[in-house]
Scaffold this motif. Structure first.
Motif: not given
Length: 487
Positions: A23-26, A116-119, A123-126, A470-471
């Protein structure tokens, strides 16, 4: 074998690490393909089955002991020369330090800072995160969890990846790396669903295919003969056969993490449930099949010690143990939440009858219980099941440090417990951008690793950090690949 496709980022694996990277790369405009060895209904490996606990105070702050725990469990008998070398600027560190199997402090720092930034991104993804009920009656750190667990994470990330144009190829297994003339990784050899091999070309490759807990040959090679008694904690682990680690090692990657160990959980072997844990043993005794105690059941809070105790169970005859406790268990609030098996306890009015049901020598179990009871504190008034109470046995060769009280009130109960493998500790050495390093600490161009395929754990698992690993490193790999690839 024919080269049949071109992509910017080819990801081996479809769990939280692989999908986070995808998702990050896309989102950054890269073309991405994930390879998944399982059929679609089982995609996600271990991520599908975990409750996704996270070592955090809340969804924007990690626990206070996050980095400290990694530092305390960085390896065995570490050479002070290595530690001293790691204090130098990264460019000046000697090869033996850069490629050492211990978790690089810069990598752990980047891990902690990126949580924190990963979470926030998730959260932006729902996704939602917060306190969740947990089966541990005592804890020594703070935890939250993803609402819906790992399944919600992989389903959310997969849906987003597909919406952004990503592709997932199921029943496709990568078995080797493809390298260019100068050594950069530019693809993989894969086995298609029909069994044919093909070369899949890519500008960069991310290995996010888990550990090797589903491979009995690798388990025996690294963990030893006791591995015959150890099974994956959930069905997803059977898909983790270690090809990602093996192909990278064959290409000269540096190993990292403790290859001879694994994250263990104590599970009822009768249950078909994923993670059918039995955590009531701090309030009873653990005995082997012959009725002998073999370990301190309560050296501290259960979350800090179950990893080592569970691995100890694998060393017992036939790799099995039994927790024995009595009717006084009813004094413990919520004690049933510490057992997640769908199988009932073995129960009997007397210890002799209990031993008969288990198939254990009654005289041996009786002698063990009598010796234990005699060694318990005489005053039972200060028993506190929810806090370490320092009520220890005295005079026993195998001490029990807390919650020691006689087993003398029927009916008596038992659960069988085996050691199960959540994931293996051994993996690949990476830098803070998840780039794989070779045996001299140099970046292997075009190759990343994340999740269980990277190695950062030694001695004792830093609890509730694996999903975060992993995330975070999947996302960092996707970010780095997007930032460094030519347009």
């Amino acid at each position: 074998m024919n080269s049949t496709m071109e992509t910017d980022l080819l990801i081996v694996g479809c769990g939280v690490a692989g999908l986070s990277a995808a998702v990050t790369a896309l989102e950054a405009g890269l073309k991405v393909i994930n390879l998944e060895r399982s059929e679609e209904e089982h995609f996600g490996g271990n991520s599908r089955w975990t409750e996704a606990y996270m070592r955090m105070k809340n969804d924007s702050e990690i626990s206070d002991d996050f980095e400290e725990h990694f530092a305390h469990n960085a390896g065995w008998n570490i050479d002070p020369n290595v530690l001293n070398a790691l204090t130098d600027d990264a460019a000046l560190q000697p090869a033996f330090a850069k490629a050492h199997s211990l978790p690089d402090p810069e990598v752990i720092s980047a891990f902690a800072q990126s949580v924190p930034s990963t979470l926030a991104w998730l959260k932006e993804l729902g996704m939602k995160f917060g306190p969740q009920p947990i089966y541990l009656l005592t804890q020594n750190t703070t935890r939250i969890a993803a609402m819906g667990g790992g399944l919600a994470l992989i389903e959310t990330l997969r849906a987003k990846a597909l919406a952004l144009g990503g592709e997932i190829r199921y029943r496709t297994t990568a078995i080797d790396l493809v390298r260019g003339e100068e050594g950069a990784v530019n693809g993989v050899v894969a086995i298609r669903p029909d069994g044919a091999r093909e070369v899949l070309r890519a500008k960069t490759v991310l290995l996010a295919s888990g550990g090797f807990q589903g491979n009995p040959e690798m388990m025996t090679r690294y963990v030893g003969v006791r591995s015959k008694h150890i099974r994956p904690v959930a069905i997803g682990g059977y898909y983790n056969k270690g090809e990602g680690i093996r192909m990278a090692l064959d290409a000269g990657a540096a190993p990292a993490g403790e290859y001879g160990s694994y994250h263990a959980e104590p599970v009822d072997p009768r249950s078909k449930m994923a993670e059918a844990v039995v955590f009531i043993y701090p309030y009873g005794i653990l005995v082997d099949k012959h009725g002998h105690r073999f370990t301190d059941e309560a050296p501290g809070t259960v979350d800090a010690h179950y990893d080592n105790i569970s691995r100890c169970i694998a060393d017992q005859p036939d790799g099995i143990s039994y927790v024995i406790f009595d009717a006084k268990v009813e004094d413990i609030p919520r004690w049933r939440t510490s057992i997640r098996s769908d199988q009932p306890s073995i129960s009997a009015p007397t210890l002799e009858a209990l031993a008969a049901q288990i198939g254990m020598p009654a005289d041996s179990l009786g002698r063990t219980v009598n010796e234990f009871n005699a060694a318990c504190p005489k005053d039972q008034g200060d028993f506190d099941p929810l806090h370490v109470d320092h009520r220890a046995t005295t005079g026993l060769a195998v001490r029990k440090s807390h919650w020691a009280r006689p087993i003398d009130k029927g009916p008596f109960q038992a659960y069988p417990i085996i050691s199960t493998n959540c994931f293996t500790f051994g993996g690949l050495k990476v830098n803070s951008d998840a780039q794989v390093l070779d045996q001299d600490g140099r970046v292997i161009a075009g190759l990343y690793a994340a999740g269980e395929t990277m190695g950062i754990y030694h001695q004792v698992y830093t609890g509730s950090t694996s999903v975060l690993r992993g995330l975070v490193f999947g996302r960092r790999a996707g970010q780095h690949a997007a930032a460094t690839q030519p347009a």
